[in-house]
Design a protein around this motif. Sequence first.
Motif, PDB file in Angstrom:
ATOM      1  N   MET A   1     -22.346  -5.021 -20.504  1.00 21.56           N
ATOM      2  CA  MET A   1     -21.125  -5.085 -20.634  1.00 21.56           C
ATOM      3  C   MET A   1     -20.692  -6.071 -21.623  1.00 21.56           C
ATOM      4  O   MET A   1     -20.806  -7.114 -21.483  1.00 21.56           O
ATOM      5  N   SER A   2     -19.825  -5.647 -22.552  1.00 23.78           N
ATOM      6  CA  SER A   2     -19.108  -6.449 -23.513  1.00 23.78           C
ATOM      7  C   SER A   2     -17.493  -6.375 -23.640  1.00 23.78           C
ATOM      8  O   SER A   2     -17.064  -5.279 -23.272  1.00 23.78           O
ATOM      9  N   LEU A   3     -16.901  -7.490 -23.813  1.00 22.67           N
ATOM     10  CA  LEU A   3     -15.501  -7.365 -23.663  1.00 22.67           C
ATOM     11  C   LEU A   3     -14.980  -7.021 -25.135  1.00 22.67           C
ATOM     12  O   LEU A   3     -15.425  -7.508 -26.252  1.00 22.67           O
ATOM     13  N   ASP A   4     -14.136  -6.142 -25.133  1.00 22.49           N
ATOM     14  CA  ASP A   4     -13.498  -5.608 -26.224  1.00 22.49           C
ATOM     15  C   ASP A   4     -12.183  -6.413 -26.445  1.00 22.49           C
ATOM     16  O   ASP A   4     -11.161  -6.071 -25.605  1.00 22.49           O
ATOM     17  N   PHE A   5     -11.890  -7.110 -27.331  1.00 26.20           N
ATOM     18  CA  PHE A   5     -10.549  -8.066 -27.492  1.00 26.20           C
ATOM     19  C   PHE A   5      -9.815  -7.289 -28.730  1.00 26.20           C
ATOM     20  O   PHE A   5      -8.870  -7.851 -29.301  1.00 26.20           O
ATOM     21  N   LYS A   6      -9.851  -6.070 -29.002  1.00 22.44           N
ATOM     22  CA  LYS A   6      -9.189  -5.342 -30.161  1.00 22.44           C
ATOM     23  C   LYS A   6      -8.065  -4.305 -29.479  1.00 22.44           C
ATOM     24  O   LYS A   6      -8.242  -4.043 -28.250  1.00 22.44           O
ATOM     25  N   GLY A   7      -7.077  -4.435 -29.863  1.00 23.22           N
ATOM     26  CA  GLY A   7      -5.894  -3.548 -29.544  1.00 23.22           C
ATOM     27  C   GLY A   7      -5.160  -4.233 -28.418  1.00 23.22           C
ATOM     28  O   GLY A   7      -5.496  -5.470 -28.111  1.00 23.22           O
ATOM     29  N   PRO A   8      -4.184  -3.517 -28.017  1.00 26.46           N
ATOM     30  CA  PRO A   8      -3.259  -4.208 -27.088  1.00 26.46           C
ATOM     31  C   PRO A   8      -4.032  -4.650 -25.644  1.00 26.46           C
ATOM     32  O   PRO A   8      -3.800  -5.738 -25.013  1.00 26.46           O
ATOM     33  N   LYS A   9      -5.047  -3.644 -25.040  1.00 27.64           N
ATOM     34  CA  LYS A   9      -5.700  -4.200 -24.023  1.00 27.64           C
ATOM     35  C   LYS A   9      -6.451  -5.718 -24.216  1.00 27.64           C
ATOM     36  O   LYS A   9      -6.536  -6.397 -23.064  1.00 27.64           O
ATOM     37  N   GLY A  10      -7.099  -5.436 -25.219  1.00 26.73           N
ATOM     38  CA  GLY A  10      -7.926  -6.799 -25.807  1.00 26.73           C
ATOM     39  C   GLY A  10      -6.841  -8.054 -25.919  1.00 26.73           C
ATOM     40  O   GLY A  10      -7.270  -9.056 -25.170  1.00 26.73           O
ATOM     41  N   VAL A  11      -5.449  -7.877 -26.479  1.00 26.88           N
ATOM     42  CA  VAL A  11      -4.585  -8.979 -26.270  1.00 26.88           C
ATOM     43  C   VAL A  11      -4.312  -9.595 -24.874  1.00 26.88           C
ATOM     44  O   VAL A  11      -4.297 -10.612 -24.236  1.00 26.88           O
ATOM     45  N   ILE A  12      -4.078  -8.316 -23.987  1.00 27.56           N
ATOM     46  CA  ILE A  12      -3.689  -8.855 -22.599  1.00 27.56           C
ATOM     47  C   ILE A  12      -5.060  -9.433 -22.109  1.00 27.56           C
ATOM     48  O   ILE A  12      -4.632 -10.421 -21.216  1.00 27.56           O
ATOM     49  N   LEU A  13      -6.166  -8.959 -22.163  1.00 25.72           N
ATOM     50  CA  LEU A  13      -7.356  -9.460 -21.484  1.00 25.72           C
ATOM     51  C   LEU A  13      -7.330 -11.197 -22.096  1.00 25.72           C
ATOM     52  O   LEU A  13      -7.677 -11.982 -21.358  1.00 25.72           O
ATOM     53  N   ALA A  14      -7.514 -11.149 -23.065  1.00 21.83           N
ATOM     54  CA  ALA A  14      -7.540 -12.867 -23.772  1.00 21.83           C
ATOM     55  C   ALA A  14      -6.428 -13.492 -23.267  1.00 21.83           C
ATOM     56  O   ALA A  14      -6.937 -14.675 -22.732  1.00 21.83           O
ATOM     57  N   VAL A  15      -5.209 -12.968 -23.076  1.00 18.76           N
ATOM     58  CA  VAL A  15      -4.018 -14.036 -22.491  1.00 18.76           C
ATOM     59  C   VAL A  15      -4.421 -14.173 -20.992  1.00 18.76           C
ATOM     60  O   VAL A  15      -4.404 -15.405 -20.444  1.00 18.76           O
ATOM     61  N   ILE A  16      -4.909 -13.122 -20.226  1.00 23.17           N
ATOM     62  CA  ILE A  16      -5.343 -13.578 -18.902  1.00 23.17           C
ATOM     63  C   ILE A  16      -6.438 -14.578 -18.708  1.00 23.17           C
ATOM     64  O   ILE A  16      -6.289 -15.445 -17.798  1.00 23.17           O
ATOM     65  N   LEU A  17      -7.470 -14.271 -19.645  1.00 25.47           N
ATOM     66  CA  LEU A  17      -8.659 -15.397 -19.638  1.00 25.47           C
ATOM     67  C   LEU A  17      -8.030 -16.698 -19.913  1.00 25.47           C
ATOM     68  O   LEU A  17      -8.370 -17.769 -19.234  1.00 25.47           O
ATOM     69  N   VAL A  18      -7.062 -17.016 -20.900  1.00 27.51           N
ATOM     70  CA  VAL A  18      -6.649 -18.103 -21.279  1.00 27.51           C
ATOM     71  C   VAL A  18      -5.803 -18.826 -20.360  1.00 27.51           C
ATOM     72  O   VAL A  18      -6.113 -19.987 -19.976  1.00 27.51           O
ATOM     73  N   ALA A  19      -4.883 -17.892 -19.753  1.00 25.64           N
ATOM     74  CA  ALA A  19      -4.138 -18.321 -18.573  1.00 25.64           C
ATOM     75  C   ALA A  19      -5.026 -18.896 -17.469  1.00 25.64           C
ATOM     76  O   ALA A  19      -4.650 -19.850 -16.661  1.00 25.64           O
ATOM     77  N   GLY A  20      -5.919 -17.907 -17.003  1.00 30.52           N
ATOM     78  CA  GLY A  20      -6.611 -18.273 -15.916  1.00 30.52           C
ATOM     79  C   GLY A  20      -7.613 -19.747 -16.154  1.00 30.52           C
ATOM     80  O   GLY A  20      -7.492 -20.680 -15.429  1.00 30.52           O
TER      81      GLY A  20
END
Length: 154
Positions: A1-20
């Motif tokens: 499984m790979s994380l896709d940081f493209k598009g709006p879902k990717g931005v949200i995922l990146a923000v969640i990871l950084v915030a965590g």
Amino acid sequence: MSLDFKGPKGVILAVILVAGGIYGYSSFKKGMATYSPPVTPNLTKSQIAEINASHDKLLAKLSGDPTTLLKEGKPLFDDNCESCHGEDGIGGTAPDLQGIRSAPITVAEKIFNGAGDRMPAFYKTMTEDQIAATAVYVESLKNTHSQKTKPSKP
């Protein structure tokens, strides 16, 4: 499984990871700021040698005849420990000793040095023989879980 940081879902995922990560780091820093390591008193070399000698004596005494130690330990427990730890170590104002998981030397060291701010050190009032006998008796209580009812706490 790979994380896709493209598009709006990717931005949200990146923000969640950084915030965590930031939250985890700040919690760690906060915990470290309130941590107080135990304070060791400044002991002289002769005091350290005396403590080490007493602990060596305790180890030697603990390896004595268990039947004799148990016989000697019961009245010592009754006189010095029962008022707090309860009859047969079932607990009272101090912890239940029937469920202890400590080795006899650890129990002997707690009797010798005291434990926390409520249990006194007995090294001035009991000999190493008496402390070892008491520790062996306390060890014999392990996992006995007496049928006696534990006193209710007020």
